[in-house]
Design an enzyme around this catalytic site. Structure first.
Site, mmCIF file in Angstrom:
data_model
loop_
_atom_site.group_PDB
_atom_site.id
_atom_site.type_symbol
_atom_site.label_atom_id
_atom_site.label_comp_id
_atom_site.label_asym_id
_atom_site.label_seq_id
_atom_site.Cartn_x
_atom_site.Cartn_y
_atom_site.Cartn_z
ATOM 1 N N TYR A 65 0.836 -1.207 0.000
ATOM 2 C CA TYR A 65 0.000 0.000 0.000
ATOM 3 C C TYR A 65 0.872 1.259 0.000
ATOM 4 O O TYR A 65 1.613 1.520 0.943
ATOM 5 C CB TYR A 65 -0.949 0.014 1.203
ATOM 6 C CG TYR A 65 -1.982 -1.105 1.218
ATOM 7 C CD1 TYR A 65 -2.199 -1.912 0.097
ATOM 8 C CD2 TYR A 65 -2.752 -1.362 2.343
ATOM 9 C CE1 TYR A 65 -3.143 -2.934 0.107
ATOM 10 C CE2 TYR A 65 -3.704 -2.383 2.365
ATOM 11 C CZ TYR A 65 -3.882 -3.163 1.238
ATOM 12 O OH TYR A 65 -4.812 -4.179 1.252
HETATM 13 N N1 NAP Z 1 -6.392 -8.038 0.714
HETATM 14 C C1 NAP Z 1 -6.717 -7.400 -0.388
HETATM 15 O O1 NAP Z 1 -6.405 -7.819 -1.511
HETATM 16 C C2 NAP Z 1 -7.471 -6.110 -0.237
HETATM 17 C C3 NAP Z 1 -8.094 -5.517 -1.371
HETATM 18 C C4 NAP Z 1 -8.829 -4.355 -1.162
HETATM 19 C C5 NAP Z 1 -8.916 -3.796 0.109
HETATM 20 N N2 NAP Z 1 -8.282 -4.377 1.178
HETATM 21 C C6 NAP Z 1 -8.351 -3.825 2.542
HETATM 22 O O2 NAP Z 1 -9.689 -3.482 2.844
HETATM 23 C C7 NAP Z 1 -9.763 -2.106 3.195
HETATM 24 C C8 NAP Z 1 -11.110 -1.537 2.809
HETATM 25 O O3 NAP Z 1 -11.407 -1.759 1.447
HETATM 26 P P1 NAP Z 1 -11.500 -0.585 0.382
HETATM 27 O O4 NAP Z 1 -10.761 0.584 0.917
HETATM 28 O O5 NAP Z 1 -11.108 -1.185 -0.919
HETATM 29 O O6 NAP Z 1 -13.056 -0.288 0.230
HETATM 30 P P2 NAP Z 1 -14.244 0.152 1.212
HETATM 31 O O7 NAP Z 1 -13.856 0.033 2.609
HETATM 32 O O8 NAP Z 1 -15.432 -0.577 0.740
HETATM 33 O O9 NAP Z 1 -14.424 1.695 0.789
HETATM 34 C C9 NAP Z 1 -13.566 2.673 1.304
HETATM 35 C C10 NAP Z 1 -13.846 4.017 0.638
HETATM 36 O O10 NAP Z 1 -15.230 4.365 0.731
HETATM 37 C C11 NAP Z 1 -15.355 5.771 1.016
HETATM 38 N N3 NAP Z 1 -15.915 5.855 2.385
HETATM 39 C C12 NAP Z 1 -15.564 5.116 3.473
HETATM 40 N N4 NAP Z 1 -16.324 5.428 4.540
HETATM 41 C C13 NAP Z 1 -17.187 6.383 4.125
HETATM 42 C C14 NAP Z 1 -18.226 7.089 4.774
HETATM 43 N N5 NAP Z 1 -18.545 6.857 6.037
HETATM 44 N N6 NAP Z 1 -18.909 8.024 4.052
HETATM 45 C C15 NAP Z 1 -18.615 8.251 2.751
HETATM 46 N N7 NAP Z 1 -17.636 7.599 2.083
HETATM 47 C C16 NAP Z 1 -16.930 6.664 2.757
HETATM 48 C C17 NAP Z 1 -13.948 6.355 0.925
HETATM 49 O O11 NAP Z 1 -13.610 6.674 -0.426
HETATM 50 P P3 NAP Z 1 -14.187 7.979 -1.203
HETATM 51 O O12 NAP Z 1 -14.402 9.051 -0.178
HETATM 52 O O13 NAP Z 1 -13.140 8.294 -2.210
HETATM 53 O O14 NAP Z 1 -15.454 7.506 -1.855
HETATM 54 C C18 NAP Z 1 -13.110 5.158 1.331
HETATM 55 O O15 NAP Z 1 -11.777 5.233 0.907
HETATM 56 C C19 NAP Z 1 -8.567 -1.474 2.495
HETATM 57 O O16 NAP Z 1 -8.190 -0.236 3.067
HETATM 58 C C20 NAP Z 1 -7.535 -2.554 2.713
HETATM 59 O O17 NAP Z 1 -7.020 -2.483 4.036
HETATM 60 C C21 NAP Z 1 -7.590 -5.536 1.001
#
Ligand code: NAP
Length: 314
Positions: A65
């Protein structure tokens, strides 16, 4: 829990107190999330502090990351924090990484960036040939033996890989603590492929990544206001189908004291026995996400959301 998992040492599992974590992919990543543009280090520092204030003390990162930036920022944020924070990071078995010692070397790099003597959970980010699953499980067991990690996890492992990884860690007296996979109302493939069942039967925690569908389940993105950057191509298919699901999330949220669609969507993953790790870019998002904890949807509400999400994924 089956007979095998009864024999393993539960000290090497994720403590049950962690209902939810915070994902730190966006902390330092400019490629997908635009770090340094619409938000910066101060914003993610606020997100970190707001998560702790809101009762979230589990943070998930990876060596990849921001090419180490996410780990470096967390290391910095942890200085001066007086409560224990559970830190999970990941090793990527890139094709030139063939030796178990290369996992230990990469782990030491993560520990340096995190400024920690040991990490709570170390996960294989994604299975990648040429080395078999068991090879990296053995390396995780070596790291456990050395006291450099407190629990061993994997990520994006299918059913067969999960079982093989668990079995080889059991042979070393540990067991697999977790499998981190994509899981949300927009992606329930782990229910169909048997990954979730295999984990649940063995006491392996499913860590749900992208539990907000990368922001779509907040309801703020629509056909007329699509998500920016790379998310646009990945999620364009779902935008026209989203309104009835967001309406249902709003309706259910209203019955629980004005919970938001995002809070209801996160609570749904908790009700399914998984631990969501939503990303948060700033204080407001982290505070809002913490409001998904400490209450539960009714079984009827979970069933209604299941049915709606089935219709969207068809
Ligand atoms: N192991 C893997 O291969 C893998 C892959 C993906 C993710 N991950 C892990 O999972 C974590 C979470 O997944 P993700 O970041 O892909 O997606 P997510 O948690 O589904 O979405 C996060 C995004 O949604 C928006 N958001 C979050 N909370 C909000 C709220 N309360 N109100 C409005 N917008 C909000 C923000 O982006 P915006 O404001 O830009 O919309 C934020 O960056 C990652 O940080 C990582 O640690 C792991």
């Amino acid at each position: 829990m089956n007979k095998v998992s009864e024999q393993i040492n539960t000290a090497h599992h994720i403590p049950a107190e962690h209902e939810m974590g915070v994902g730190a992919w966006a902390w330092g990543d400019s490629l997908v999330w635009g770090f340094g543009g619409t938000y910066n280090e101060n914003d993610v520092h606020d997100a970190f502090n707001a998560s702790l204030d809101g009762g979230i003390t589990f943070v998930d990162t990876a060596e990849l990351y921001g090419f180490g930036k996410s780990e470096r920022l967390i290391g910095k944020f942890l200085q001066g924090i007086d409560k224990p924070v559970y830190v999970a990071t990941k090793f990527f078995p890139l094709p030139y990484r063939l030796l178990k010692g290369q996992l230990i070397a990469a782990l030491k790099g993560s520990l340096r960036r995190l400024q920690m003597p040991a990490v709570d959970l170390y996960q294989i980010h994604w299975h990648m040939p040429p080395m078999p699953v068991e090879h990296w499980s053995e390396a995780l067991a070596d790291a456990l033996d050395k006291g450099l990690i407190r629990a061993a996890g994997v990520s994006n492992y299918n059913r067969d890989q999960t079982i093989r990884s668990h079995d080889s860690l059991v042979r070393r007296g540990y067991g697999l603590a977790s499998n981190q996979v994509e899981y949300s109302l927009l992606n329930r493939s782990i229910e169909r492929t048997g990954v979730k069942q295999a984990c649940d039967e063995r006491g392996i925690k499913v860590i749900a990544y992208s539990p907000l569908g990368m922001g779509l389940l907040t309801g703020k993105y629509t056909v007329d206001n699509p998500p920016p950057g790379m998310r646009n191509a990945q999620w364009r298919w779902v935008l026209p189908k989203l309104p009835p699901l967001i309406a249902l999330l709003n309706e259910i949220g209203a019955a629980h004291g004005d919970k938001t669609p995002a809070q209801v969507a996160l609570n749904w993953t908790i009700c399914k026995g998984t631990m969501p790790i939503p990303g948060a870019k700033n204080q407001r998002q982290a505070q809002a996400n913490a409001g998904a904890m400490g209450w539960r949807l009714t079984p009827d509400e979970v069933a209604a959301l299941d049915e709606m999400s089935d219709r969207i994924q068809d």
